[in-house]
Design a protein around this motif. Sequence first.
Motif, PDB file in Angstrom:
ATOM      1  N   LYS A 115       0.856  -1.173   0.000  1.00 22.97           N
ATOM      2  CA  LYS A 115       0.000   0.000   0.000  1.00 22.97           C
ATOM      3  C   LYS A 115       0.894   1.226   0.000  1.00 22.97           C
ATOM      4  CE  LYS A 115      -4.079   1.942   2.204  1.00 22.97           C
ATOM      5  NZ  LYS A 115      -5.064   1.770   3.276  1.00 22.97           N
ATOM      6  N   SER A 116       0.624   2.135  -0.939  1.00 23.11           N
ATOM      7  CA  SER A 116       1.423   3.356  -1.075  1.00 23.11           C
ATOM      8  C   SER A 116       0.641   4.541  -0.553  1.00 23.11           C
ATOM      9  CB  SER A 116       1.768   3.611  -2.538  1.00 23.11           C
ATOM     10  OG  SER A 116       2.534   2.563  -3.056  1.00 23.11           O
ATOM     11  N   TYR A 117       1.357   5.423   0.123  1.00 24.46           N
ATOM     12  CA  TYR A 117       0.799   6.668   0.625  1.00 24.46           C
ATOM     13  C   TYR A 117       1.600   7.803   0.013  1.00 24.46           C
ATOM     14  CZ  TYR A 117      -1.342   3.874   4.333  1.00 24.46           C
ATOM     15  OH  TYR A 117      -2.071   2.958   5.029  1.00 24.46           O
ATOM     16  N   LEU A 118       0.911   8.813  -0.479  1.00 29.42           N
ATOM     17  CA  LEU A 118       1.559  10.000  -1.008  1.00 29.42           C
ATOM     18  C   LEU A 118       0.894  11.203  -0.352  1.00 29.42           C
ATOM     19  CD1 LEU A 118       3.557  11.212  -3.073  1.00 29.42           C
ATOM     20  CD2 LEU A 118       1.669  11.289  -4.687  1.00 29.42           C
ATOM     21  N   PHE A 119       1.692  12.012   0.347  1.00 29.44           N
ATOM     22  CA  PHE A 119       1.139  13.173   1.027  1.00 29.44           C
ATOM     23  C   PHE A 119       2.203  14.252   1.171  1.00 29.44           C
ATOM     24  CE2 PHE A 119       2.566  10.098   4.164  1.00 29.44           C
ATOM     25  CZ  PHE A 119       3.340  10.838   5.045  1.00 29.44           C
ATOM     26  N   THR A 120       1.730  15.466   1.453  1.00 26.33           N
ATOM     27  CA  THR A 120       2.651  16.583   1.672  1.00 26.33           C
ATOM     28  C   THR A 120       2.546  17.031   3.124  1.00 26.33           C
ATOM     29  OG1 THR A 120       0.996  18.177   0.948  1.00 26.33           O
ATOM     30  CG2 THR A 120       2.545  17.403  -0.709  1.00 26.33           C
ATOM     31  N   VAL A 121       3.680  17.451   3.648  1.00 28.32           N
ATOM     32  CA  VAL A 121       3.762  17.880   5.043  1.00 28.32           C
ATOM     33  C   VAL A 121       4.406  19.262   5.066  1.00 28.32           C
ATOM     34  CG1 VAL A 121       4.685  17.298   7.304  1.00 28.32           C
ATOM     35  CG2 VAL A 121       4.147  15.488   5.702  1.00 28.32           C
ATOM     36  N   ASP A 122       3.858  20.146   5.899  1.00 27.71           N
ATOM     37  CA  ASP A 122       4.470  21.470   6.013  1.00 27.71           C
ATOM     38  C   ASP A 122       5.709  21.384   6.915  1.00 27.71           C
ATOM     39  OD1 ASP A 122       3.078  21.057   8.312  1.00 27.71           O
ATOM     40  OD2 ASP A 122       2.354  23.111   8.504  1.00 27.71           O
ATOM     41  N   ALA A 123       6.555  22.371   6.803  1.00 30.89           N
ATOM     42  CA  ALA A 123       7.856  22.347   7.470  1.00 30.89           C
ATOM     43  C   ALA A 123       7.745  22.287   8.984  1.00 30.89           C
ATOM     44  CB  ALA A 123       8.668  23.578   7.060  1.00 30.89           C
ATOM     45  N   GLY A 138       8.247  22.446  -2.218  1.00 32.74           N
ATOM     46  CA  GLY A 138       8.042  23.895  -2.188  1.00 32.74           C
ATOM     47  C   GLY A 138       8.986  24.476  -1.155  1.00 32.74           C
ATOM     48  N   ASP A 139       8.809  25.744  -0.863  1.00 32.29           N
ATOM     49  CA  ASP A 139       9.680  26.376   0.124  1.00 32.29           C
ATOM     50  C   ASP A 139       9.448  25.838   1.523  1.00 32.29           C
ATOM     51  OD1 ASP A 139      10.939  27.912  -1.754  1.00 32.29           O
ATOM     52  OD2 ASP A 139       9.632  29.656  -1.453  1.00 32.29           O
ATOM     53  N   ASP A 140       8.212  25.510   1.825  1.00 35.07           N
ATOM     54  CA  ASP A 140       7.926  25.055   3.185  1.00 35.07           C
ATOM     55  C   ASP A 140       7.116  23.754   3.232  1.00 35.07           C
ATOM     56  OD1 ASP A 140       5.651  26.141   2.157  1.00 35.07           O
ATOM     57  OD2 ASP A 140       5.070  27.205   3.981  1.00 35.07           O
ATOM     58  N   THR A 141       7.194  22.944   2.190  1.00 35.26           N
ATOM     59  CA  THR A 141       6.487  21.653   2.176  1.00 35.26           C
ATOM     60  C   THR A 141       7.411  20.534   1.719  1.00 35.26           C
ATOM     61  OG1 THR A 141       5.656  22.025  -0.057  1.00 35.26           O
ATOM     62  CG2 THR A 141       4.201  22.647   1.765  1.00 35.26           C
ATOM     63  N   LEU A 142       7.072  19.365   2.160  1.00 38.15           N
ATOM     64  CA  LEU A 142       7.830  18.164   1.820  1.00 38.15           C
ATOM     65  C   LEU A 142       6.843  17.124   1.306  1.00 38.15           C
ATOM     66  CD1 LEU A 142      10.800  17.067   2.189  1.00 38.15           C
ATOM     67  CD2 LEU A 142       9.951  15.955   4.229  1.00 38.15           C
ATOM     68  N   GLU A 143       7.153  16.529   0.173  1.00 36.23           N
ATOM     69  CA  GLU A 143       6.300  15.483  -0.384  1.00 36.23           C
ATOM     70  C   GLU A 143       6.873  14.131   0.034  1.00 36.23           C
ATOM     71  OE1 GLU A 143       6.059  14.072  -4.731  1.00 36.23           O
ATOM     72  OE2 GLU A 143       4.478  15.588  -4.523  1.00 36.23           O
ATOM     73  N   VAL A 144       6.045  13.322   0.652  1.00 38.08           N
ATOM     74  CA  VAL A 144       6.482  12.034   1.174  1.00 38.08           C
ATOM     75  C   VAL A 144       5.752  10.911   0.462  1.00 38.08           C
ATOM     76  CG1 VAL A 144       6.603  10.591   3.235  1.00 38.08           C
ATOM     77  CG2 VAL A 144       6.906  13.059   3.436  1.00 38.08           C
ATOM     78  N   ARG A 145       6.512   9.937   0.027  1.00 38.44           N
ATOM     79  CA  ARG A 145       5.944   8.719  -0.564  1.00 38.44           C
ATOM     80  C   ARG A 145       6.391   7.559   0.324  1.00 38.44           C
ATOM     81  NH1 ARG A 145       3.762   6.124  -4.743  1.00 38.44           N
ATOM     82  NH2 ARG A 145       4.711   4.195  -5.484  1.00 38.44           N
TER      83      ARG A 145
END
Length: 128
Positions: free
Chosen positions: A82-90, A116-123
């Motif tokens: 199962k894959s999860y893809l989401f963004t997290v703020d800094a 982005g400048d203040d986000t991280l994309e996590v897979r």
Amino acid sequence: MRRYAILFGGLLLLWGASALYLEKKSERAEREYLAKAELTGRYEALRSLWSPKARREARAQVEKMLGIYGITPKTQKRGNLKSYLFTVDAKRVDTILGKILGSNLTITSFTARKSGDDTLEVRLEIEL
């Protein structure tokens, strides 16, 4: 009479040596039993930690934790993964990633990249 005393002394010596031998053998068997019992206990603890039920509970906890932080991941199932893809703020990156990596999930793939400048994309890909 003296012959009986010698026979009795020999019998006592034989009895004492046998008792000593049996005592040493039983001590060794007890040590082996305790070592095997300890290993069995460790095995049971690990089995309960990594069982399918424990993995389901860990996955549910991570999904609940993401919901608490207001993150709705895009999920995708492929076979037993199962894959999860989401963004997290800094502000929350350390907390969220620390909790995910510290959980009992069976992680097969993990990538994080700056989106982005203040986000991280996590897979995150885990075993079901």
